[in-house]
Design a protein around this motif. Structure first.
Motif, PDB file in Angstrom:
ATOM      1  N   UNK A  77       3.537  -4.028  -4.188  1.00 40.78           N
ATOM      2  CA  UNK A  77       3.404  -3.632  -2.917  1.00 40.78           C
ATOM      3  C   UNK A  77       4.339  -2.973  -2.339  1.00 40.78           C
ATOM      4  N   UNK A  78       3.982  -1.992  -1.375  1.00 44.39           N
ATOM      5  CA  UNK A  78       5.005  -1.102  -0.950  1.00 44.39           C
ATOM      6  C   UNK A  78       4.655  -1.133   0.666  1.00 44.39           C
ATOM      7  N   UNK A  79       5.501  -2.168   1.499  1.00 43.36           N
ATOM      8  CA  UNK A  79       5.505  -2.393   2.935  1.00 43.36           C
ATOM      9  C   UNK A  79       6.134  -1.113   3.497  1.00 43.36           C
ATOM     10  N   UNK A  80       5.462  -0.430   4.220  1.00 46.65           N
ATOM     11  CA  UNK A  80       6.226   0.784   5.055  1.00 46.65           C
ATOM     12  C   UNK A  80       5.977   0.620   6.455  1.00 46.65           C
ATOM     13  N   UNK A  81       7.379   0.822   6.809  1.00 45.03           N
ATOM     14  CA  UNK A  81       7.385   0.369   8.609  1.00 45.03           C
ATOM     15  C   UNK A  81       7.874   1.846   9.155  1.00 45.03           C
ATOM     16  N   UNK A  82       8.001   1.575  10.486  1.00 46.01           N
ATOM     17  CA  UNK A  82       8.674   2.921  11.142  1.00 46.01           C
ATOM     18  C   UNK A  82       8.316   4.043  10.442  1.00 46.01           C
ATOM     19  N   UNK A  83       7.079   4.430  10.239  1.00 45.75           N
ATOM     20  CA  UNK A  83       6.621   5.570   9.557  1.00 45.75           C
ATOM     21  C   UNK A  83       6.871   6.803  10.299  1.00 45.75           C
ATOM     22  N   UNK A  84       7.145   8.044   9.723  1.00 40.67           N
ATOM     23  CA  UNK A  84       7.322   8.994  10.202  1.00 40.67           C
ATOM     24  C   UNK A  84       6.235  10.119   9.736  1.00 40.67           C
ATOM     25  N   UNK A  85       6.171  11.091  10.349  1.00 43.70           N
ATOM     26  CA  UNK A  85       5.288  12.275   9.775  1.00 43.70           C
ATOM     27  C   UNK A  85       5.642  12.898   8.482  1.00 43.70           C
ATOM     28  N   UNK A  86       6.834  12.602   8.318  1.00 40.34           N
ATOM     29  CA  UNK A  86       7.325  13.269   6.913  1.00 40.34           C
ATOM     30  C   UNK A  86       7.023  12.415   5.859  1.00 40.34           C
ATOM     31  N   UNK A  87       6.664  11.296   6.086  1.00 36.21           N
ATOM     32  CA  UNK A  87       6.331  10.287   4.898  1.00 36.21           C
ATOM     33  C   UNK A  87       4.647  10.731   4.542  1.00 36.21           C
ATOM     34  N   UNK A  88       4.209  11.559   5.046  1.00 33.94           N
ATOM     35  CA  UNK A  88       2.767  11.910   4.713  1.00 33.94           C
ATOM     36  C   UNK A  88       2.633  12.358   3.459  1.00 33.94           C
ATOM     37  N   UNK A  89       1.902  11.917   2.526  1.00 36.38           N
ATOM     38  CA  UNK A  89       2.051  12.350   1.068  1.00 36.38           C
ATOM     39  C   UNK A  89       0.802  11.361   0.277  1.00 36.38           C
ATOM     40  N   UNK A  90       0.453  11.904  -0.761  1.00 36.15           N
ATOM     41  CA  UNK A  90      -0.126  10.816  -1.595  1.00 36.15           C
ATOM     42  C   UNK A  90       0.679   9.978  -2.254  1.00 36.15           C
ATOM     43  N   UNK A  91       0.574   8.650  -2.367  1.00 35.45           N
ATOM     44  CA  UNK A  91       1.394   7.956  -2.944  1.00 35.45           C
ATOM     45  C   UNK A  91       0.866   7.128  -4.260  1.00 35.45           C
ATOM     46  N   UNK A  92       1.708   7.368  -5.275  1.00 34.69           N
ATOM     47  CA  UNK A  92       1.486   6.851  -6.664  1.00 34.69           C
ATOM     48  C   UNK A  92       2.121   5.753  -7.163  1.00 34.69           C
ATOM     49  N   UNK A  93       1.423   4.937  -7.857  1.00 32.87           N
ATOM     50  CA  UNK A  93       2.159   3.571  -8.310  1.00 32.87           C
ATOM     51  C   UNK A  93       2.103   3.948 -10.016  1.00 32.87           C
ATOM     52  N   UNK A  94       3.295   3.566 -10.471  1.00 39.39           N
ATOM     53  CA  UNK A  94       3.642   3.749 -11.535  1.00 39.39           C
ATOM     54  C   UNK A  94       4.371   2.590 -12.446  1.00 39.39           C
ATOM     55  N   UNK A  95       3.563   2.472 -13.533  1.00 39.96           N
ATOM     56  CA  UNK A  95       4.118   1.273 -14.415  1.00 39.96           C
ATOM     57  C   UNK A  95       4.996   2.031 -15.677  1.00 39.96           C
ATOM     58  N   UNK A  96       6.024   1.405 -15.817  1.00 36.56           N
ATOM     59  CA  UNK A  96       7.058   1.726 -16.805  1.00 36.56           C
ATOM     60  C   UNK A  96       6.343   1.645 -18.150  1.00 36.56           C
ATOM     61  N   UNK A  97       6.646   2.547 -18.991  1.00 33.62           N
ATOM     62  CA  UNK A  97       6.690   3.748 -18.652  1.00 33.62           C
ATOM     63  C   UNK A  97       5.316   4.832 -19.140  1.00 33.62           C
ATOM     64  N   UNK A  98       4.939   5.695 -17.957  1.00 32.15           N
ATOM     65  CA  UNK A  98       4.022   6.499 -18.268  1.00 32.15           C
ATOM     66  C   UNK A  98       2.572   6.239 -17.629  1.00 32.15           C
ATOM     67  N   UNK A  99       2.190   5.194 -17.050  1.00 29.05           N
ATOM     68  CA  UNK A  99       1.219   4.794 -16.520  1.00 29.05           C
ATOM     69  C   UNK A  99       1.072   4.864 -15.070  1.00 29.05           C
ATOM     70  N   UNK A 100       0.016   5.812 -14.857  1.00 34.19           N
ATOM     71  CA  UNK A 100      -0.131   6.357 -13.584  1.00 34.19           C
ATOM     72  C   UNK A 100      -1.025   5.785 -12.707  1.00 34.19           C
ATOM     73  N   UNK A 101      -1.519   5.433 -11.603  1.00 33.02           N
ATOM     74  CA  UNK A 101      -2.698   5.397 -10.673  1.00 33.02           C
ATOM     75  C   UNK A 101      -3.139   6.728 -10.164  1.00 33.02           C
ATOM     76  N   UNK A 102      -4.397   6.663  -9.532  1.00 36.65           N
ATOM     77  CA  UNK A 102      -4.892   7.989  -9.121  1.00 36.65           C
ATOM     78  C   UNK A 102      -4.336   8.367  -7.698  1.00 36.65           C
ATOM     79  N   UNK A 103      -3.660   7.543  -7.318  1.00 40.90           N
ATOM     80  CA  UNK A 103      -2.865   7.863  -5.929  1.00 40.90           C
ATOM     81  C   UNK A 103      -3.792   7.530  -4.746  1.00 40.90           C
ATOM     82  N   UNK A 104      -2.994   7.218  -3.599  1.00 43.81           N
ATOM     83  CA  UNK A 104      -3.772   6.798  -2.156  1.00 43.81           C
ATOM     84  C   UNK A 104      -3.122   7.916  -1.318  1.00 43.81           C
ATOM     85  N   UNK A 105      -3.910   8.238  -0.450  1.00 47.67           N
ATOM     86  CA  UNK A 105      -3.212   9.120   0.434  1.00 47.67           C
ATOM     87  C   UNK A 105      -2.553   8.519   1.772  1.00 47.67           C
TER      88      UNK A 105
END
Length: 111
Positions: free
Chosen positions: A78-106
């Motif tokens: 999990x990633x709990x994100x508090x006090x969010x800022x506009x500069x946190x805008x991005x596609x967030x990807x989960x990565x399992x070591x090593x080399x296994x990626x998700x599709x991302x969540x905006x």
């Protein structure tokens, strides 16, 4: 191996979001896990890491605002994100070591 993120969306500045990542097909408890993000026009950057011993590390830009955690019984991170800022805008990807990626969540932080 499947890595699937969820929980992204629109948040107001100062608001919160919680991202989830489900992992299957590998020995989850033996893998360090990371969250990365990629903003438009920028390179992908490491946001947070959690080791197999539950040791956490954060990028300076999110330290004190984001919290990474894992559940080895549910094979979730999990990633709990508090006090969010506009500069946190991005596609967030989960990565399992090593080399296994998700599709991302905006994630969009905007008033």
């Amino acid at each position: 191996v499947q890595v699937v993120e969820s929980g992204g969306g629109l948040a107001l500045p100062g608001g919160s979001l919680r991202l989830s990542c489900s992992v299957s097909g590998l020995p989850f408890k033996d893998r360090a896990m990371q969250w990365y993000r990629q903003a438009p026009g920028k390179e992908r950057e490491l946001v947070a890491t959690i080791t197999t011993a539950h040791i956490t590390r954060y990028a300076d830009s999110v330290k004190g605002r984001f919290t990474i955690s894992r559940d080895n019984f549910q094979n979730m991170v999990y990633l709990q994100m508090d006090s969010l800022k506009p500069e946190d805008t991005a596609v967030y990807y989960c990565h399992a070591s090593w080399g296994f990626w998700g599709q991302g969540t905006p994630v969009t932080v905007s008033a």
